[in-house]
Design a protein around this motif. Structure first.
Motif, short mmCIF file in Angstrom:
data_model
loop_
_atom_site.label_atom_id
_atom_site.label_comp_id
_atom_site.label_asym_id
_atom_site.label_seq_id
_atom_site.Cartn_x
_atom_site.Cartn_y
_atom_site.Cartn_z
N SER A 269 32.25 -1.30 10.84
CA SER A 269 32.42 -2.38 9.87
C SER A 269 31.48 -3.54 10.22
N ALA B 95 40.78 -3.38 4.57
CA ALA B 95 39.79 -4.40 4.95
C ALA B 95 40.50 -5.69 5.39
N LEU C 160 33.41 -4.83 2.86
CA LEU C 160 34.12 -3.99 3.83
C LEU C 160 35.08 -3.05 3.10
N SER C 161 35.74 -3.55 2.06
CA SER C 161 36.65 -2.71 1.27
C SER C 161 35.90 -1.53 0.67
#
Ligand code: NCD
Length: 396
Positions: free
Chosen positions: A77, A382, A109-110
């Motif tokens: 990430s 996230a 990030l999602s």
């Protein structure tokens, strides 16, 4: 500062936009990677290696590794190399206090998690040893399940507490319950409460991160984030889109969070509802108000339908469900006025035949309602990821 990806891009002699296309991501993400705030995932590294190979340029996986900073890799990430986290909040209580950068950070990030969730390799151990508690003072199926799945996919221990089985029924206050859970060293509390402001109050009494899973008619930040992720994956960006929020806006925390988020990201909002279901002074939020569906839907890119939130109504707000559907229920006749590629959205639970016609809801060419549910898990992964790893820092 020259970071590995920047050096690689210079070697390949390509622009950020070209690299974004190659790595199947946005130019904003490339900027963040080049600033050292983010790492490419395995498939993105692979794509770059294949490209360099085809150009006869000598690159290996080692070229992607930062050597001159003390870094803590965070499983694909982000990487915090400067001591500054790109997201400086301890809690997620609403969208209102988030910047466009904060929102982009969560959405990027999602999006990584959304892709990961579509592979067989979706179970991670990033939050092993962390405890997430879902504390729900109001009924919920999809939001609670979504948070539970998100926590478990990241390897956390997840516990669900609902009001029906809690000590609140025995007279304990909301704050006492939260403080008790906090003393058990929870890392994150995910809280839903029927009263606006209750989640914020609770967050002031605990030292773990708190995520608002919906407080009264106030905010529901993860819903707005999952809506934004669904839209931006389909439309490329939120900037400049015309979005209609239709129905019971007055009682909707989903509408409020969406108004804040979509406007921050450059979309235009229309609210379409009978006068009784429009919150007083809503124009001050910079939205356009319509009472007629056909006029309001004209040229819209997104049609977001909202449920009549009867549990929050004190008194009668619509003459009859039948009449409401006639004037405000989304059917093909009304949908004709929106753009031909307009997406149909609904946060669920849906009341078929009240705010939406069943056939329209199930129209898989237009309706992205199931995709919203899918994106919900990714967004909550996230949020849990970001907040549980920022909680030990001195951030607000
Ligand atoms: C929404 C909520 O609870 O605010 N639903 C949800 O989170 N899935 C909208 C609603 O209940 O109508």
């Amino acid at each position: 500062m020259s970071t590995p990806l920047k050096i690689i891009r210079e070697k390949l002699k390509i622009t950020q936009t070209e690299l974004a296309a190659l790595m199947n991501t946005t130019q904003a993400t490339i900027s963040r990677m080049e600033a050292g705030q983010w790492e490419p995932n395995a498939s993105q590294v692979q794509a770059v290696l294949e490209k360099s190979n085809s150009l006869g340029i000598d690159l290996s996986i080692d070229d992607f590794v930062l050597t001159n900073h003390s870094t803590q890799t965070t499983n694909g990430s982000y990487k915090d190399i400067s001591g500054e986290l790109p997201f400086n909040h301890r809690h997620l209580l609403g969208i209102q206090n988030l910047s466009a950068n904060d929102i982009n950070f969560i959405l990027d990030l999602s999006n990584n998690y959304a892709e990961r969730n579509r592979t067989a390799d979706r179970k991670l151990s990033l939050l092993t040893g962390k405890t997430v508690i879902n504390l729900f003072f109001e009924e919920s199926t999809r939001t609670r399940t979504s948070f539970e799945l998100a926590g478990k996919r990241l390897g956390a221990d997840v516990i669900n507490i609902s009001v029906a089985s809690s000590s609140i029924k025995k007279g304990e206050t909301v704050i006492d319950t939260a403080v008790t859970l906090n003393a058990m060293h929870a890392d994150a509390l995910v809280v839903r409460h029927p009263h606006a402001g209750a989640v914020q109050l609770l967050s002031e009494k605990v030292n773990c991160s708190v995520i608002n899973a919906g407080d009264g008619s106030h905010e529901h930040p993860t819903q707005a984030l999952l809506d934004a992720l669904t839209i931006s994956r389909r439309k490329g960006s939120l900037q400049g889109l015309l979005v209609a929020l239709c129905g019971d806006v007055a009682h909707s925390r989903v509408a409020r969070s969406n108004i804040y988020l979509l406007q921050t990201m450059g979309a235009r909002i229309r609210i379409i509802a009978p006068p009784t279901l429009i919150p007083a002074g809503v124009e001050r939020l910079g939205v356009e108000v319509f009472h007629d569906m056909n006029a309001g839907l004209a040229d819209c890119d997104i049609v977001m339908m909202l449920r009549l939130q009867r549990e929050r109504m004190k008194g009668s707000f619509v003459p009859s469900v039948h009449e409401y559907f006639h004037f405000y229920g989304l059917d093909y006749e009304k949908l004709k006025h929106a753009k031909s590629d307009a997406l149909i959205m609904h946060p669920g639970p849906m009341n078929r035949g009240v705010e939406i016609d069943s056939e329209v809801a199930d129209d898989f060419d237009r309706s992205v309602i199931h995709e919203q549910v899918e994106m919900g898990v990714a967004v909550r992964m996230a949020c849990l990821d970001i907040l549980t790893r920022t909680k030990n820092r001195n951030v607000l």
